[in-house]
Write an enzyme that holds these catalytic residues in place. Sequence first.
Site, PDB file in Angstrom:
ATOM      1  N   GLU A 126      12.044 -14.255   3.037  1.00 32.82           N
ATOM      2  CA  GLU A 126      11.643 -13.398   4.168  1.00 32.82           C
ATOM      3  C   GLU A 126      10.634 -12.366   3.695  1.00 32.82           C
ATOM      4  O   GLU A 126      10.482 -12.151   2.491  1.00 32.82           O
ATOM      5  CB  GLU A 126      12.877 -12.708   4.764  1.00 32.82           C
ATOM      6  CG  GLU A 126      13.485 -11.684   3.827  1.00 32.82           C
ATOM      7  CD  GLU A 126      14.931 -11.316   4.172  1.00 32.82           C
ATOM      8  OE1 GLU A 126      15.631 -12.128   4.800  1.00 32.82           O
ATOM      9  OE2 GLU A 126      15.327 -10.206   3.795  1.00 32.82           O
ATOM     10  N   LYS A 139       8.753  -9.097   2.481  1.00 35.17           N
ATOM     11  CA  LYS A 139       9.101  -7.831   1.844  1.00 35.17           C
ATOM     12  C   LYS A 139       8.264  -6.761   2.537  1.00 35.17           C
ATOM     13  O   LYS A 139       7.046  -6.710   2.385  1.00 35.17           O
ATOM     14  CB  LYS A 139       8.780  -7.875   0.351  1.00 35.17           C
ATOM     15  CG  LYS A 139       9.201  -6.615  -0.383  1.00 35.17           C
ATOM     16  CD  LYS A 139       9.118  -6.821  -1.879  1.00 35.17           C
ATOM     17  CE  LYS A 139       9.806  -5.735  -2.676  1.00 35.17           C
ATOM     18  NZ  LYS A 139       9.452  -4.386  -2.305  1.00 35.17           N
ATOM     19  N   ASP A 151       6.687  -3.274   3.388  1.00 37.65           N
ATOM     20  CA  ASP A 151       6.255  -2.150   2.564  1.00 37.65           C
ATOM     21  C   ASP A 151       6.450  -0.850   3.338  1.00 37.65           C
ATOM     22  O   ASP A 151       5.542  -0.367   3.999  1.00 37.65           O
ATOM     23  CB  ASP A 151       4.786  -2.339   2.178  1.00 37.65           C
ATOM     24  CG  ASP A 151       4.396  -1.427   1.033  1.00 37.65           C
ATOM     25  OD1 ASP A 151       5.302  -0.824   0.420  1.00 37.65           O
ATOM     26  OD2 ASP A 151       3.195  -1.324   0.750  1.00 37.65           O
ATOM     27  N   TYR A 166      17.111  -5.934   7.294  1.00 36.16           N
ATOM     28  CA  TYR A 166      17.173  -7.189   6.549  1.00 36.16           C
ATOM     29  C   TYR A 166      18.476  -7.373   5.783  1.00 36.16           C
ATOM     30  O   TYR A 166      18.580  -8.280   4.967  1.00 36.16           O
ATOM     31  CB  TYR A 166      16.005  -7.283   5.570  1.00 36.16           C
ATOM     32  CG  TYR A 166      15.820  -6.031   4.754  1.00 36.16           C
ATOM     33  CD1 TYR A 166      16.755  -5.669   3.800  1.00 36.16           C
ATOM     34  CD2 TYR A 166      14.713  -5.203   4.961  1.00 36.16           C
ATOM     35  CE1 TYR A 166      16.610  -4.517   3.066  1.00 36.16           C
ATOM     36  CE2 TYR A 166      14.558  -4.050   4.225  1.00 36.16           C
ATOM     37  CZ  TYR A 166      15.512  -3.703   3.282  1.00 36.16           C
ATOM     38  OH  TYR A 166      15.368  -2.562   2.568  1.00 36.16           O
ATOM     39  N   LYS A 185       5.884 -10.908  -5.548  1.00 37.63           N
ATOM     40  CA  LYS A 185       4.830 -10.046  -4.995  1.00 37.63           C
ATOM     41  C   LYS A 185       3.512 -10.799  -4.943  1.00 37.63           C
ATOM     42  O   LYS A 185       3.133 -11.447  -5.920  1.00 37.63           O
ATOM     43  CB  LYS A 185       4.667  -8.798  -5.864  1.00 37.63           C
ATOM     44  CG  LYS A 185       5.954  -7.982  -5.967  1.00 37.63           C
ATOM     45  CD  LYS A 185       5.842  -6.717  -5.173  1.00 37.63           C
ATOM     46  CE  LYS A 185       5.986  -5.550  -6.104  1.00 37.63           C
ATOM     47  NZ  LYS A 185       5.575  -4.313  -5.536  1.00 37.63           N
ATOM     48  N   CYS A 242     -26.208  17.074 -15.903  1.00 36.41           N
ATOM     49  CA  CYS A 242     -25.392  16.910 -14.703  1.00 36.41           C
ATOM     50  C   CYS A 242     -26.266  16.352 -13.584  1.00 36.41           C
ATOM     51  O   CYS A 242     -27.333  16.899 -13.310  1.00 36.41           O
ATOM     52  CB  CYS A 242     -24.810  18.257 -14.294  1.00 36.41           C
ATOM     53  SG  CYS A 242     -24.095  18.256 -12.642  1.00 36.41           S
ATOM     54  N   CYS A 301     -26.771  19.355 -10.778  1.00 40.12           N
ATOM     55  CA  CYS A 301     -27.542  20.578 -11.002  1.00 40.12           C
ATOM     56  C   CYS A 301     -28.449  20.500 -12.214  1.00 40.12           C
ATOM     57  O   CYS A 301     -29.218  21.414 -12.479  1.00 40.12           O
ATOM     58  CB  CYS A 301     -26.590  21.764 -11.150  1.00 40.12           C
ATOM     59  SG  CYS A 301     -25.650  21.692 -12.685  1.00 40.12           S
ATOM     60  N   CYS A 325     -19.583  18.906 -16.245  1.00 44.00           N
ATOM     61  CA  CYS A 325     -20.755  19.766 -16.144  1.00 44.00           C
ATOM     62  C   CYS A 325     -20.322  21.168 -16.533  1.00 44.00           C
ATOM     63  O   CYS A 325     -19.292  21.655 -16.081  1.00 44.00           O
ATOM     64  CB  CYS A 325     -21.260  19.732 -14.702  1.00 44.00           C
ATOM     65  SG  CYS A 325     -22.405  21.071 -14.357  1.00 44.00           S
ATOM     66  N   CYS A 362     -23.028  25.383 -10.754  1.00 42.89           N
ATOM     67  CA  CYS A 362     -23.255  24.050 -10.195  1.00 42.89           C
ATOM     68  C   CYS A 362     -22.547  23.972  -8.845  1.00 42.89           C
ATOM     69  O   CYS A 362     -21.408  24.418  -8.725  1.00 42.89           O
ATOM     70  CB  CYS A 362     -22.687  23.006 -11.156  1.00 42.89           C
ATOM     71  SG  CYS A 362     -22.751  21.321 -10.508  1.00 42.89           S
TER      72      CYS A 362
END
Length: 727
Positions: A114, A116, A118, A230, A319, A417, A420, A435, A440
């Site tokens: 059956e 599963k 979630d 279930y 799974k 970066c 900047c 950075c 910045c």
Amino acid sequence: MTHADAKVRHEELVTQIRKHDYAYYIQAHPTISDPDYDRLYRELSDLENEFPDLVTPDSPTQRVGGEPLKAFKPVQHLAPMLSLDNTYSQQEVRDFVARVQKLVPDETLEWTVEPKVDGVAVNLRYEEGKLVCGATRGDGTTGDDITVNLKTIRSVPLKVEEASRLFPCPDLFEVRGEVYMSREGFKKMNTERAAAGDETFANPRNATAGSLKQLDPRTVAKRPLDVVFYGVGKAEGDNLPQTHCDWIELLTSLGFKTPEKVWVCRSIDELLAAINELDHMRKQFGYETDGAVIKLNNFSQREKVGYTSKAPRWAMAYKYAAEQGQTKLNAITVQVGRTGALTPVAELEPVFLAGSTIARATLHNEDEIKRKDIRVGDTVVIEKAGEVIPAVIGVVLEKRPPEAAPFDFFQHLHGKCPVCGGTISRDPEFVVWRCENITCPAQATRRLEFFCARGALDIESIGGIVADKLVERRLVKDPLDLFDLKAEPLGELNLGTIEAPRVFGRKNAEKAIQAIERAKTFPLSRWLFALAIPEVGKTTSSDISKFHEDIKDVANSQLLRDVVAYHEARDKKLKAEAEEIGQRLIASGFAQPSKRKNEKESGIITEVGPVGAQSVLNYFGSEIGRTTLQRLDQLGINPKGTKAEAAATEGLPFSGKTFVLTGTLPNMSRDEASAKIESLGGKVTSSVSKNTSYLLAGAEAGSKLEKAQQLGVTVIDEAEFLRIIQL
Ligand code: IVH
């Protein structure tokens, strides 16, 4: 209407509504129009208003109601809630079946397969057909009592009566299932939340878990939750089913929603075929599934096969692998996070995977790229599990173009970066590049968040994503830019993307503007803290604010300069000079003489240390500090220190006294008491410390009372308080 007539009508209405609910929520085949249903419901609720003694806990009117809970009570399951062993491999499913067969060598085995689901596991207990308790799984033995929340789910029967042809309703039973949020309900709710400026949930499972944790059942009732059952835990009664299939049939006939389909298989091949078939079907289910659950059908065989401490030996979850796909990596870009962290992002040739088009995926960090040797131009394997961000999990080496070169993070960014152009460095503690430039824009976001945080200026609606977007859209460069914001453009701020916009919202914008306005009146201690001056935390801010009139006074503080000068003089052994400054500091109250035994000369201890003092002076001497002062002046904001307050309240009976209020007072509201204290020159704060003068405690005082007792703070009740203010 006589009471007897009302009772008859009440029963009729309850039965009718229950039937319509079953048809609508379980069978998805409504048997009545909405207005007719509403009429029945209203009649029932009017009748119950007139004859309140007719209300029973299982009346449909009792699904939502009651006051919010303070906390969930722990509740023990009658039979433990076990978990499942799981696998991704079909070979392991074969091994599992062989293993079980070995334990019962002479028996023919029947397996069920059956979905599963979630979601979030729950356990509901029914006694004499009535729902008496509903709980979360918790640690498997004890969970949280969330009965009131579960009752709001319309497909949870409050009462069951009719049983199947074969089995009567058990006297007592625990039914186990999974609460979930339908994909559709989840999408709709998230869209609405986004439009209202509320935080959105990452996936239906998180949304479900979050909803069930709510203490107010009225909030839960608004969430599109559903449940599928279930299995069973403890069960008592005559003629109980002895196979899983019979239980599912009984539960279905009692009005529970059960799995879409349960396969019964007699060989490993049938079993694997069922798993495969389920995989094709499951996308059409209303809920997310992440696997197939394989169980032995027969209960007496289950007992023979037995359990480990955590899971049954007779069941296993297979799974389904997360969906994977292949596509070309066109480029690697780098995002600058709020902490200055540089995260590499894969720019992909768009592919369709698990229901959506994917054009970007995370590459985590430099080490991950090296480990997987991911190169621009490669064909990469991407994976999408549930609703989470897709990730690049590997490279298809056979498809690598000859010119593809290893990826060098630092070189790729030319050492700068990408936002900047500032220098970057690798954080030795983590595997990330950062950075270093504090101005910045990426870091401007961080300063803004800090400025608005609780304990700073408490501008609750501006945090996380809102702060991000304000900086990104250049509406805010410096926190003080907040004070120039207008409700109109702020309400239209797009917190989403261009393709999937979602606006901050007018109401939220107005709330934010109010909080921003309120911040103008906050005391100096909060402001100093909010400016995020290095080395200046809450304590230092409040110590400084006790000795200064206002923020300008801090900027030009003789006291702080004296603290620095004193320590310099001492370090240089300029005894006389140190002595002179020390005396001055003691006289002002900003320092106390220290009498440490192992010190030859007696020194002083200042309220604020030399490092903090220097940092404050540096800040106000810097470009950023000077501009801040100027702008505050232009904005008419002049946060006052407690020294100024002290001057204003001098001579009043509570001058210099701080109060903390806790619990419920018998006659006064807390606001009334606070107003009284403030009018007499006292201060009301929210947490107890050694500096608290009085704790005014009413009924059900909790941790604050305990803390006050520990610290030896004077605790008074309302009567005592009234007596003091009479004096
Ligand atoms: S049977 C002892 N059946 O999966 C058997 N569990 O990983 C216990 N789950 O805690 C569970 N769908 O929350 C079973 N059809 C299903 C299920 C299912 C989802 C959840 C359940 C359990 C977890 C174990």
